[in-house]
Design a protein around this motif. Structure first.
Motif, PDB file in Angstrom:
ATOM      1  N   GLN A 163      12.064  33.267  57.710  1.00  0.00           N
ATOM      2  CA  GLN A 163      13.100  32.301  58.007  1.00  0.00           C
ATOM      3  C   GLN A 163      14.452  33.007  57.964  1.00  0.00           C
ATOM      4  O   GLN A 163      14.754  33.674  56.982  1.00  0.00           O
ATOM      5  CB  GLN A 163      13.049  31.223  56.929  1.00  0.00           C
ATOM      6  CG  GLN A 163      13.677  29.930  57.312  1.00  0.00           C
ATOM      7  CD  GLN A 163      13.514  28.939  56.164  1.00  0.00           C
ATOM      8  OE1 GLN A 163      13.689  29.289  54.998  1.00  0.00           O
ATOM      9  NE2 GLN A 163      13.190  27.710  56.495  1.00  0.00           N
ATOM     10  N   VAL A 164      15.225  32.891  59.042  1.00  0.00           N
ATOM     11  CA  VAL A 164      16.531  33.545  59.079  1.00  0.00           C
ATOM     12  C   VAL A 164      17.607  32.467  59.191  1.00  0.00           C
ATOM     13  O   VAL A 164      17.602  31.668  60.120  1.00  0.00           O
ATOM     14  CB  VAL A 164      16.630  34.523  60.271  1.00  0.00           C
ATOM     15  CG1 VAL A 164      17.990  35.203  60.308  1.00  0.00           C
ATOM     16  CG2 VAL A 164      15.513  35.569  60.196  1.00  0.00           C
ATOM     17  N   GLY A 165      18.506  32.451  58.204  1.00  0.00           N
ATOM     18  CA  GLY A 165      19.544  31.428  58.167  1.00  0.00           C
ATOM     19  C   GLY A 165      20.737  31.800  59.046  1.00  0.00           C
ATOM     20  O   GLY A 165      20.832  32.922  59.550  1.00  0.00           O
ATOM     21  N   TYR A 172       4.621  31.930  60.911  1.00  0.00           N
ATOM     22  CA  TYR A 172       5.684  31.002  61.314  1.00  0.00           C
ATOM     23  C   TYR A 172       7.006  31.772  61.308  1.00  0.00           C
ATOM     24  O   TYR A 172       7.283  32.511  60.376  1.00  0.00           O
ATOM     25  CB  TYR A 172       5.809  29.836  60.333  1.00  0.00           C
ATOM     26  CG  TYR A 172       4.550  29.019  60.159  1.00  0.00           C
ATOM     27  CD1 TYR A 172       4.326  27.875  60.925  1.00  0.00           C
ATOM     28  CD2 TYR A 172       3.582  29.395  59.231  1.00  0.00           C
ATOM     29  CE1 TYR A 172       3.173  27.125  60.768  1.00  0.00           C
ATOM     30  CE2 TYR A 172       2.412  28.657  59.067  1.00  0.00           C
ATOM     31  CZ  TYR A 172       2.220  27.519  59.836  1.00  0.00           C
ATOM     32  OH  TYR A 172       1.068  26.788  59.670  1.00  0.00           O
ATOM     33  N   ILE A 173       7.786  31.583  62.362  1.00  0.00           N
ATOM     34  CA  ILE A 173       9.088  32.246  62.424  1.00  0.00           C
ATOM     35  C   ILE A 173      10.141  31.184  62.740  1.00  0.00           C
ATOM     36  O   ILE A 173       9.982  30.413  63.682  1.00  0.00           O
ATOM     37  CB  ILE A 173       9.092  33.337  63.517  1.00  0.00           C
ATOM     38  CG1 ILE A 173       8.097  34.450  63.143  1.00  0.00           C
ATOM     39  CG2 ILE A 173      10.495  33.909  63.706  1.00  0.00           C
ATOM     40  CD1 ILE A 173       7.840  35.454  64.246  1.00  0.00           C
ATOM     41  N   MET A 227       9.591  34.809  53.533  1.00  0.00           N
ATOM     42  CA  MET A 227      10.798  35.613  53.386  1.00  0.00           C
ATOM     43  C   MET A 227      11.962  34.766  53.909  1.00  0.00           C
ATOM     44  O   MET A 227      12.003  34.445  55.098  1.00  0.00           O
ATOM     45  CB  MET A 227      10.677  36.910  54.197  1.00  0.00           C
ATOM     46  CG  MET A 227       9.609  37.864  53.685  1.00  0.00           C
ATOM     47  SD  MET A 227      10.086  38.635  52.111  1.00  0.00           S
ATOM     48  CE  MET A 227       8.590  39.566  51.738  1.00  0.00           C
ATOM     49  N   HIS A 228      12.849  34.416  53.011  1.00  0.00           N
ATOM     50  CA  HIS A 228      14.002  33.601  53.409  1.00  0.00           C
ATOM     51  C   HIS A 228      15.226  34.496  53.492  1.00  0.00           C
ATOM     52  O   HIS A 228      15.760  34.910  52.468  1.00  0.00           O
ATOM     53  CB  HIS A 228      14.265  32.494  52.377  1.00  0.00           C
ATOM     54  CG  HIS A 228      13.078  31.630  52.102  1.00  0.00           C
ATOM     55  ND1 HIS A 228      12.764  30.548  52.884  1.00  0.00           N
ATOM     56  CD2 HIS A 228      12.119  31.696  51.145  1.00  0.00           C
ATOM     57  CE1 HIS A 228      11.663  29.973  52.409  1.00  0.00           C
ATOM     58  NE2 HIS A 228      11.256  30.661  51.353  1.00  0.00           N
ATOM     59  N   SER A 282       6.860  34.943  47.468  1.00  0.00           N
ATOM     60  CA  SER A 282       7.970  34.857  48.408  1.00  0.00           C
ATOM     61  C   SER A 282       9.218  35.530  47.873  1.00  0.00           C
ATOM     62  O   SER A 282       9.324  35.785  46.679  1.00  0.00           O
ATOM     63  CB  SER A 282       8.299  33.385  48.671  1.00  0.00           C
ATOM     64  OG  SER A 282       7.129  32.702  49.014  1.00  0.00           O
ATOM     65  N   VAL A 283      10.145  35.783  48.773  1.00  0.00           N
ATOM     66  CA  VAL A 283      11.424  36.341  48.348  1.00  0.00           C
ATOM     67  C   VAL A 283      12.560  35.578  49.027  1.00  0.00           C
ATOM     68  O   VAL A 283      12.540  35.368  50.242  1.00  0.00           O
ATOM     69  CB  VAL A 283      11.551  37.845  48.697  1.00  0.00           C
ATOM     70  CG1 VAL A 283      12.849  38.415  48.108  1.00  0.00           C
ATOM     71  CG2 VAL A 283      10.351  38.649  48.183  1.00  0.00           C
ATOM     72  N   ILE A 284      13.518  35.171  48.213  1.00  0.00           N
ATOM     73  CA  ILE A 284      14.737  34.566  48.744  1.00  0.00           C
ATOM     74  C   ILE A 284      15.779  35.674  48.797  1.00  0.00           C
ATOM     75  O   ILE A 284      16.191  36.194  47.759  1.00  0.00           O
ATOM     76  CB  ILE A 284      15.217  33.406  47.841  1.00  0.00           C
ATOM     77  CG1 ILE A 284      14.121  32.335  47.761  1.00  0.00           C
ATOM     78  CG2 ILE A 284      16.529  32.818  48.357  1.00  0.00           C
ATOM     79  CD1 ILE A 284      14.364  31.302  46.676  1.00  0.00           C
TER      80      ILE A 284
END
Lengths: 254, 482
Positions: free
Chosen positions: B378-380, B408-409, B348-349, B318-320
């Motif tokens: 995941q988009v903050g 998952y989105i 992917m955060h 994963s990548v933050i």
């Protein structure tokens, strides 16, 4: 004799498709096989090339005096039998050139010849591209992926030129081609014709035979060759259609 | 016709695992079982400082509290944590000053695997750290790297020589309480690689670690920590193999990547752990936590993985994306055949503004293999203009295998652009026959088709390894026509 088909019979699942085909082809000859839809023309090509779902139920095929039916599909190709497909498949991600190099070297390895050097391979590629008027850009694309119908057929002829087989079977190569593409494909074949190789041209229409002039014409109907002749037979078929061919067979079988 | 296909399938799926040999070497092995004592034992063996022992113990307590995850797409086998030995090291190994001191048997093992450890013989431009069971046996090209200020060593060595760096970053991306296997790793990790690239340095060669599990009933719990300081670049590759064993062995690694402002880390994996036999006996459980963080602006982390081995592969590199304009990539080819299972993908955060991510996943299933892609984008709220592109393709060979996709989105920012494409295809008899008709046998035909299918991912690998990976794909998948 290059190819000698004796009383060849074959079926798919439970359907008898070939019911005793006889055909002799010598080096230097071009044979046309015509016939109505569903008469077994493409099946004959598939059986000769060794497609898995066809089961040979009788007869014999000698290719260069060897029992062709004993060979695996790849060994038939290596022995010098080439099938230009009616519907060439697409293989994404595999470049045309890489595929051809693999094919050529596999065939060479079978004949105990060394792998072709890159330089020599490229020279051969360029030469043949020119010969069959094949767009160099297509050589580097993925095998048939996104090619138009005409480009796929031309790729078949390009491959034929590269692999230099003894016997080439063109399975309805003319279907779906416009007149320009047809001319280019036919020119390619004519340039490749020699006294060392032979062609079997399967076609529904006589149009292609205006360009690739056959030495012999055969009519396949209901799994058998029911009539053989010269070029004139093709012209006669064009004029009269296939119905007059069908009748005697039907009456004979009653 | 079906029969012939089955025969071919049978033939190819019974292909022998090439790396299944065992090295006979005298080992020092910890008694089986896991307790505080085990952790004290490992820490003492490695002569570790108190802070690390304390951190391990925290990991152990997190492990005791953690529960098995329940969302994966396979039946989680019961792992007998008390039946495993958590430390195994070649007896003579305490510490090697130079390659000359390494047991010739060990050098021979790595040579057999195609990993020469003497620097003269090694692939030009690749530095290797070789890990055998629990310890690192050799790291090549150290001096050359030192000239650039690059630290590339085993993590045990880094603990001794650069404690401040290790203490600062260890567990900063994957905390000891992250998940049960990460906790276990934190408690008992044996060795692994440590990389530090100083500010503005472009690492002049590929760095590579080669992991080998040898001893029976041991687990391998390596820990890798890579820090790319501002404006630096590094490309890192890991490879892995194990002998054939009847019982399953656990591999629970943790990899942490930290990319500062304008830094780039490229991490590639060619995983070829023993997959078990045809009936599904034996093989490695590959339960790994891999995560990177783009700390600063414009940082970039790219994961590339070619997964052909293991009985079960379960991991999501994963990548933050914390820094603005940072980007994360995930390229994956996962092959399952026989009774192999893979549940893999990425997370992917997107946290920073204008962050980008790209996911290309290619699953290949043959035999009775089950292949799942599972990914989270995941988009903050702060991640304005975040972009993601995901493509998941599945290739099926035969009719007894399976491919599954679980994307998952979660987007909390309306300016985000998220694209998802997915395809499923089968290697057709027509494709095989076409290639056969050109003189190419079925084995080579499948290799061509599969490599063509995976090309987009293979192209991401460093040159030498791309060639290796291609061969590996061909070997592990030969044939399997359906």
């Amino acid at each position: 004799m290059l190819l000698n088909i004796k009383n060849l019979q074959a079926k798919v699942e439970d359907k008898q498709i070939l019911k005793g085909v006889n055909l002799q082809v010598n080096a230097g000859e071009v044979h046309a096989i015509m016939g109505p839809n569903g008469s077994g023309k493409s099946s004959l090509a598939s059986v000769l090339a060794g497609r898995e779902n066809f089961e040979v139920t009788g007869g014999k095929v000698l290719f260069d005096d060897k029992d062709l039916l004993e060979f695996s599909p790849e060994d038939r190709a290596r022995e010098g039998l080439f099938l230009a497909f009616q519907y060439p498949v697409e293989i994404p991600g595999v470049s045309n050139i890489n595929f051809l190099r693999t094919a050529l070297n596999e065939i060479r390895a079978y004949h105990n010849q060394p792998t072709l050097e890159s330089k020599e391979f490229l020279r051969l590629t360029r030469e043949n591209q020119k010969l069959v008027e094949f767009d160099a850009k297509l050589t580097n694309r993925s095998l048939n992926e996104g090619f138009s119908g005409g480009e796929k057929k031309r790729n078949e002829i390009f491959q034929l030129a590269m692999l230099n087989p003894k016997l080439s079977i063109l399975d309805e190569t003319d279907s779906g081609l416009d007149i320009d593409a047809l001319r280019i494909v036919a020119n390619g074949v004519n340039k490749l014709r020699s006294d060392k190789n032979a062609f079997i041209v399967i076609t529904h229409y006589q149009r292609l035979l205006d360009y690739i002039v056959p030495d012999f014409v055969h009519v396949l109907y209901d799994g058998r060759i029911v009539k053989s002749g010269t070029r004139e037979l093709a012209l006669e078929l064009e004029e009269k259609g296939y119905d007059w061919i069908k009748e005697p067979v039907t009456s004979a079988s009653i | 016709m079906a029969n012939k296909s089955d025969d071919i399938l049978e033939e190819y799926s019974s292909k022998e695992y090439e790396y299944g040999f065992v090295t006979n070497i005298e080992m020092e092995i910890a008694p089986k079982g896991l307790s505080e004592e085990t952790i004290h034992y490992i820490s003492a063996k490695k002569q570790e400082p108190q802070w690390l022992l304390d951190w391990r113990l925290k990991g152990y307590h997190s492990f005791l509290k953690a529960e098995d995850p329940h969302w994966q797409n396979f039946d989680l086998p019961k792992v007998d944590f008390q039946g495993i030995s958590y430390y195994a090291a070649p007896k003579s190994s305490a510490k090697f000053k130079s390659i000359d001191e390494v047991d010739p048997e060990l050098i021979a093992t790595f040579e057999k695997l195609g990993i020469p450890l003497s620097e003269q013989k090694i692939l030009a431009g690749v530095a290797v750290d070789a890990v055998f069971d629990s310890v690192s046996v050799a790291t090549t090209f150290k001096a050359t790297l030192k000239e650039h200020g690059i630290i590339f060593s085993s993590i045990s060595e880094a603990v001794k020589e650069h404690p401040e760096l290790v203490q600062k970053y260890l567990g900063s991306v994957v905390p000891h309480s992250d998940n049960i296997y990460a906790s276990l790793n934190s408690a008992v990790f044996s060795d692994g690689s440590f990389v530090y690239i100083p500010k503005g340095v472009r690492c002049p060669m590929e760095l590579s670690t080669y992991f080998r599990i040898n001893t029976e009933n041991t687990g391998q719990f390596e820990r890798t920590l890579i820090i790319a300081d501002e404006g630096s670049y590094v490309s890192y590759l890991e490879g892995c193999t194990a002998p054939k064993r009847d019982e399953n062995q656990l591999h629970a690694a943790v990899v942490e990547l930290i990319a500062m402002e304008n830094a780039e880390i490229k991490y590639s994996t060619v995983q070829n752990w023993y997959p078990g036999d045809k009936e599904g006996n034996g093989g490695i459980y590959n339960f790994v936590t891999k995560r990177g963080v783009c700390r600063g602006a414009n940082a970039k982390i790219s994961w590339t993985q070619v997964e052909t081995g293991s009985a079960i592969t379960w991991k999501y590199p994963s990548v933050i994306l914390q820094g603005d304009n940072s980007s994360g990539e995930f390229y994956s080819v996962a092959v399952t055949k026989g009774k192999q299972i893979a549940d893999t993908g990425t997370k992917m955060h997107h946290i920073g503004k204008n962050t980008k991510s790209r996911i290309i996943s290619k699953g290949i299933s043959a035999g009775e293999g089950q292949n799942s892609y599972r990914g989270l984008v995941q988009v903050g709220t702060r991640a304005d203009n975040a972009r993601n592109f995901t493509q998941c393709d599945s290739l099926l060979i035969g009719d007894r295998c399976g491919a599954h996709t679980f994307p998952y989105i979660e987007s909390k920012n309306s300016t985000a652009t998220i694209e998802h494409e997915a395809t499923t295809s089968k290697i057709g008899e027509d494709q095989i026959f076409y290639l056969n008709q050109r003189g190419i046998d079925t084995e080579k035909a499948v290799a061509l088709i599969v490599n063509g299918y995976a090309k987009e991912v293979l192209n991401q690998l460093p040159m030498e390894f791309a060639v290796e990976a291609q061969k590996l794909l061909s070997i592990s998948l030969e044939g399997s026509v359906g």
